[in-house]
Design a protein around this motif. Structure first.
Motif, PDB file in Angstrom:
ATOM      1  N   UNK A  20       9.458   0.205   0.370  1.00 39.15           N
ATOM      2  CA  UNK A  20       9.432   0.623  -1.026  1.00 39.15           C
ATOM      3  C   UNK A  20      10.393   1.787  -1.281  1.00 39.15           C
ATOM      4  N   UNK A  21      10.984   1.791  -2.444  1.00 39.80           N
ATOM      5  CA  UNK A  21      11.826   2.912  -2.844  1.00 39.80           C
ATOM      6  C   UNK A  21      11.731   3.093  -4.351  1.00 39.80           C
ATOM      7  N   UNK A  22      12.338   4.182  -4.803  1.00 34.24           N
ATOM      8  CA  UNK A  22      12.330   4.547  -6.221  1.00 34.24           C
ATOM      9  C   UNK A  22      13.750   4.557  -6.755  1.00 34.24           C
ATOM     10  N   UNK A  23      13.908   4.082  -7.990  1.00 30.79           N
ATOM     11  CA  UNK A  23      15.173   4.221  -8.716  1.00 30.79           C
ATOM     12  C   UNK A  23      14.896   4.909 -10.036  1.00 30.79           C
ATOM     13  N   UNK A  24      15.830   5.738 -10.457  1.00 31.15           N
ATOM     14  CA  UNK A  24      15.651   6.404 -11.738  1.00 31.15           C
ATOM     15  C   UNK A  24      16.923   7.074 -12.207  1.00 31.15           C
ATOM     16  N   UNK A  25      16.891   7.651 -13.400  1.00 27.73           N
ATOM     17  CA  UNK A  25      18.060   8.371 -13.923  1.00 27.73           C
ATOM     18  C   UNK A  25      18.486   9.475 -12.963  1.00 27.73           C
ATOM     19  N   UNK A  26      19.796   9.699 -12.906  1.00 29.80           N
ATOM     20  CA  UNK A  26      20.324  10.717 -12.001  1.00 29.80           C
ATOM     21  C   UNK A  26      20.547  10.223 -10.590  1.00 29.80           C
ATOM     22  N   UNK A  27      20.387   8.930 -10.392  1.00 26.90           N
ATOM     23  CA  UNK A  27      20.593   8.303  -9.084  1.00 26.90           C
ATOM     24  C   UNK A  27      21.676   7.247  -9.228  1.00 26.90           C
TER      25      UNK A  27
ATOM     26  N   UNK B 269      10.179  14.238  -7.984  1.00 25.90           N
ATOM     27  CA  UNK B 269       8.727  14.132  -8.123  1.00 25.90           C
ATOM     28  C   UNK B 269       8.256  12.688  -8.077  1.00 25.90           C
ATOM     29  N   UNK B 270       9.121  11.764  -8.486  1.00 24.90           N
ATOM     30  CA  UNK B 270       8.725  10.356  -8.495  1.00 24.90           C
ATOM     31  C   UNK B 270       8.546   9.796  -7.085  1.00 24.90           C
ATOM     32  N   UNK B 271       9.172  10.436  -6.109  1.00 31.65           N
ATOM     33  CA  UNK B 271       8.999   9.976  -4.729  1.00 31.65           C
ATOM     34  C   UNK B 271       7.613  10.319  -4.185  1.00 31.65           C
ATOM     35  N   UNK B 272       6.902  11.236  -4.856  1.00 31.49           N
ATOM     36  CA  UNK B 272       5.568  11.609  -4.397  1.00 31.49           C
ATOM     37  C   UNK B 272       4.553  10.504  -4.652  1.00 31.49           C
ATOM     38  N   UNK B 273       4.939   9.505  -5.428  1.00 29.45           N
ATOM     39  CA  UNK B 273       4.032   8.408  -5.766  1.00 29.45           C
ATOM     40  C   UNK B 273       4.156   7.217  -4.830  1.00 29.45           C
ATOM     41  N   UNK B 274       4.966   7.359  -3.788  1.00 29.24           N
ATOM     42  CA  UNK B 274       5.163   6.297  -2.811  1.00 29.24           C
ATOM     43  C   UNK B 274       5.270   6.906  -1.414  1.00 29.24           C
TER      44      UNK B 274
ATOM     45  N   UNK C  33       0.814  -1.213   0.000  1.00 30.43           N
ATOM     46  CA  UNK C  33       0.000   0.000   0.000  1.00 30.43           C
ATOM     47  C   UNK C  33       0.854   1.273   0.000  1.00 30.43           C
ATOM     48  N   UNK C  34       2.161   1.131   0.211  1.00 29.64           N
ATOM     49  CA  UNK C  34       3.032   2.304   0.155  1.00 29.64           C
ATOM     50  C   UNK C  34       3.346   2.732  -1.276  1.00 29.64           C
ATOM     51  N   UNK C  35       2.908   1.933  -2.259  1.00 31.75           N
ATOM     52  CA  UNK C  35       2.898   2.380  -3.646  1.00 31.75           C
ATOM     53  C   UNK C  35       1.556   3.049  -3.884  1.00 31.75           C
ATOM     54  N   UNK C  36       1.576   4.321  -4.245  1.00 35.16           N
ATOM     55  CA  UNK C  36       0.355   5.104  -4.358  1.00 35.16           C
ATOM     56  C   UNK C  36      -0.184   5.162  -5.778  1.00 35.16           C
ATOM     57  N   UNK C  37       0.337   4.330  -6.662  1.00 37.49           N
ATOM     58  CA  UNK C  37      -0.098   4.276  -8.051  1.00 37.49           C
ATOM     59  C   UNK C  37      -0.705   2.920  -8.374  1.00 37.49           C
ATOM     60  N   UNK C  38      -1.732   2.908  -9.230  1.00 41.41           N
ATOM     61  CA  UNK C  38      -2.229   1.652  -9.768  1.00 41.41           C
ATOM     62  C   UNK C  38      -1.515   1.381 -11.091  1.00 41.41           C
TER      63      UNK C  38
END
Length: 231
Positions: free
Chosen positions: A92-99, A183-188, A67-72
């Motif tokens: 949960x965590x996020x990975x993306x470019x620039x990391x 901004x991608x962290x706002x989805x979790x 439930x800590x993922x806020x996206x369907x």
């Protein structure tokens, strides 16, 4: 003890591909340790330090809460992101470019057999790297990772950690926000912590960092702290 560590930069690579390649290296080291024990051999076990970046992806650790993922599914498609449940610790965590995503695949019998010291040493390498850029960072009591202003209400996380360790062989590792899109962290709910912010070096300094320069500083700090022979 074999302190030689092969440094590998996979660049921007798909998360599933990186996970599969990690498993190959990890399983190979564990198999060699098993052979040494069962056949009474003393073959040196390899060590690897892998850096990479990933396309937008959310990963959930084995003790995490979905439930800590806020996206369907539709929301993930709109964000052009993927989602994986994986076999590391943490939420949960996020990975993306620039990391900078770091995957140390180490036989800790070659260094020290203390998982808490292992995590603290990785944290220290990130803290020293940030200090190279004039950013003061530290630890938040009770949590893994690296934080800015950890002792007050402005506490914000700049590096997350989640590892797997079996027979003292490690995999997975850390995610260090250099130029990441926050901004991608706002989805979790990052790492399951809903009352603390996430930051990046770019956000703190106000300019984009040279990723290769930061990688070089970080890998050198890791090598010194672990007393690695990096190759």
């Amino acid at each position: 003890m074999n302190k030689a560590v092969e440094f590998i930069d996979w660049g921007l690579t798909d998360y599933q591909d990186a996970w599969t390649k990690q498993e190959v290296l990890f399983d190979g080291t564990v198999a060699l340790k098993t052979k040494n024990r069962t056949e009474n051999t003393n073959l040196a076990t390899p060590n690897y330090l892998v850096f990479c970046e990933h396309p937008h992806v959310y990963t959930l650790g084995k003790s995490g809460h979905p439930e800590n993922l806020l996206l369907d599914e539709q929301g993930l498609k709109e964000k052009k992101a993927t989602y994986y449940k994986i076999n590391r610790g943490g939420d949960i965590t996020y990975h993306g470019p620039g990391q900078i995503v770091g995957y140390p695949i180490l036989d800790l019998d070659n260094f020290f057999t203390d998982i808490h010291l292992y995590l603290r040493t990785l944290e220290e390498a990130v803290i020293l790297t940030l200090a190279d850029y004039g950013i003061s960072a530290g630890r938040y009591p009770g949590y893994t990772g690296v934080w800015l202003d950890p002792d007050n209400e402005k506490a914000r996380k700049i590096c997350a950690m989640g590892v797997r360790c079996s027979r003292w062989v490690t995999m997975h590792g850390f995610a260090f926000n250099v130029n990441a899109d926050l901004n991608y962290f706002k989805n979790i709910v990052p790492c399951g912590i809903d009352d603390k912010d996430v930051t990046s070096m770019q956000n703190e300094l106000g300019f984009e960092l040279d990723m290769e320069e930061v990688k070089n500083k970080l890998k050198n700090h890791i090598a010194v702290l672990f007393k690695m022979d990096l190759c």
